[in-house]
Motif scaffolding. Structure first.
Motif, short mmCIF file in Angstrom:
data_model
loop_
_atom_site.label_atom_id
_atom_site.label_comp_id
_atom_site.label_asym_id
_atom_site.label_seq_id
_atom_site.Cartn_x
_atom_site.Cartn_y
_atom_site.Cartn_z
N SER A 59 0.84 -1.20 0.00
CA SER A 59 0.00 0.00 0.00
C SER A 59 0.87 1.25 0.00
O SER A 59 1.96 1.26 0.60
CB SER A 59 -0.91 0.00 1.23
OG SER A 59 -1.60 1.23 1.33
N ASP A 61 0.30 3.73 1.67
CA ASP A 61 0.26 4.20 3.05
C ASP A 61 1.23 3.37 3.89
O ASP A 61 1.03 2.15 4.04
CB ASP A 61 -1.16 4.07 3.60
CG ASP A 61 -1.31 4.68 5.00
OD1 ASP A 61 -0.28 5.14 5.55
OD2 ASP A 61 -2.42 4.67 5.54
N PRO A 62 2.28 3.96 4.42
CA PRO A 62 3.27 3.18 5.19
C PRO A 62 2.68 2.49 6.42
O PRO A 62 3.24 1.50 6.90
CB PRO A 62 4.32 4.22 5.59
CG PRO A 62 4.11 5.38 4.66
CD PRO A 62 2.65 5.37 4.33
N SER A 63 1.57 3.00 6.93
CA SER A 63 0.98 2.40 8.13
C SER A 63 0.25 1.10 7.82
O SER A 63 -0.04 0.32 8.74
CB SER A 63 0.02 3.39 8.79
OG SER A 63 -1.06 3.71 7.91
N VAL A 64 -0.06 0.84 6.56
CA VAL A 64 -0.75 -0.39 6.17
C VAL A 64 0.28 -1.48 5.97
O VAL A 64 1.21 -1.31 5.17
CB VAL A 64 -1.58 -0.18 4.89
CG1 VAL A 64 -2.25 -1.48 4.47
CG2 VAL A 64 -2.61 0.92 5.09
N PRO A 65 0.17 -2.59 6.65
CA PRO A 65 1.16 -3.65 6.50
C PRO A 65 1.09 -4.31 5.12
O PRO A 65 0.06 -4.34 4.47
CB PRO A 65 0.79 -4.64 7.61
CG PRO A 65 -0.66 -4.40 7.86
CD PRO A 65 -0.87 -2.93 7.62
N ARG A 66 2.23 -4.83 4.71
CA ARG A 66 2.27 -5.53 3.43
C ARG A 66 1.50 -6.85 3.52
O ARG A 66 1.47 -7.50 4.55
CB ARG A 66 3.72 -5.81 3.04
CG ARG A 66 4.57 -4.56 2.85
CD ARG A 66 5.93 -4.93 2.31
NE ARG A 66 6.74 -3.75 2.06
CZ ARG A 66 7.91 -3.78 1.43
NH1 ARG A 66 8.40 -4.94 0.99
NH2 ARG A 66 8.59 -2.67 1.23
#
Length: 307
Positions: A59, A61-66
């Motif tokens: 994502s 968004d860095p806060s969303v985990p892969r």
């Protein structure tokens, strides 16, 4: 003659040659270590990252985990019409540009080798396009193709012909990219072919002339077979380079109009940095890498079998 006691003592006290060699070898390794580590970091890290990203959904968004999706990105390629168009454009460009460059480069090399060997300044002039940075080449051709004030449309006007949009026309855009690439890289083929012609043996040609063989027959039966390794290397290098075309298209057309000039490299760039779909871009890059390596391996094997 027998050695004296002093000679034997000197030999016993002299350091072993193996220790000196060991020290020199490790000193060389230590001196090369920073460069080797830098090169390893610049090649290994992107490669490992590409392999891991290709099997993930990443994502923006860095806060969303892969998310691990396995072959999902690769399956997605089968139903991606924009990717298919980019593949088609890349193949058309590669076949057209490399073919024209080879024919022009070989023709110029034969011309210089047979008729105008002493005009070395002309060789220098022909090599200038290859020495110009690709960005400068792209900007130069962008000015040439400029619809209102470009040199090409000015020439069309003086000849009484209608002006064209050139890079902005769906039917002409790919031809403009091919023309610019041919202008830039024909000197590369010319240089390789000229070097190959200079290394040809003279005895077979003398024997062919004695037998009454025509110049055309000598070209097909002697020149082409002798030049086969040089031709193979030139074509392989140009094909590999053409498959990753980016800068020329990015400056001239940005893949337009209507995707008519969008190549694989530009498509990967858009997916990664415009749509921020890093996982899918990595998967496409990986497939392009495998196809390029596979084609190169097959090409080299065919060359060895032909020999």
């Amino acid at each position: 003659m027998a050695r004296s006691e002093s000679d034997v003592l000197v030999l016993q006290l002299r350091p072993a040659g193996g220790l000196e060699q060991w020290t020199e070898r490790h000193l060389r390794i230590l001196m090369l270590a920073p460069t080797l580590l830098l090169l390893a970091g610049l090649t290994l890290f992107p490669t490992v990252y590409m392999f891991t990203a290709a099997v993930q959904r990443i994502s923006p968004d860095p806060s969303v985990p892969r998310e691990f999706i396995g072959l999902g990105n690769f399956v997605r390629m089968l139903s991606d019409p924009e990717l298919h168009l980019a593949i088609k454009n890349t193949v058309v460009f590669t076949l057209s540009a490399v073919t024209l460059e080879f024919l022009l480069g070989l023709g110029l090399a034969l011309l210089f080798d047979k008729f105008i060997r002493r005009l070395n300044f002309l060789k220098t002039i022909l090599l200038i396009p290859m020495m110009i940075p690709p960005i400068a080449v792209a900007l130069t051709w962008k000015l040439i193709y400029q619809p209102q004030f470009g040199v090409l449309n000015e020439l069309m006007y003086r000849l009484g012909l209608p002006a064209q949009a050139w890079a902005g026309d769906v039917n002409l855009a790919m031809a403009t990219i091919i023309a610019a690439d041919v202008w830039e890289w024909t000197p590369f083929i010319f240089l390789l072919m000229l070097a190959g012609l200079a290394s040809l043996p003279t005895e077979p040609y003398e024997a062919a002339q004695v037998d009454g063989a025509s110049a055309w027959r000598q070209f097909w039966d002697l020149t082409i077979p002798f030049l086969k390794p040089v031709i193979a290397i030139a074509l392989l290098l140009r094909i590999m380079d053409a498959l990753r075309l980016f800068d020329l298209v990015f400056i001239l057309t940005v893949g337009g109009p209507a995707g008519a000039t969008e190549t694989l490299s530009l498509y990967i760039f858009k997916v990664a940095f415009t749509f921020v779909d890093i996982g899918y871009a990595a998967a496409v890059s990986l497939v392009v890498l495998f196809v390029t390596v596979g084609f190169s391996t097959w090409f080299i094997k065919r060359l060895r079998l032909a020999d």
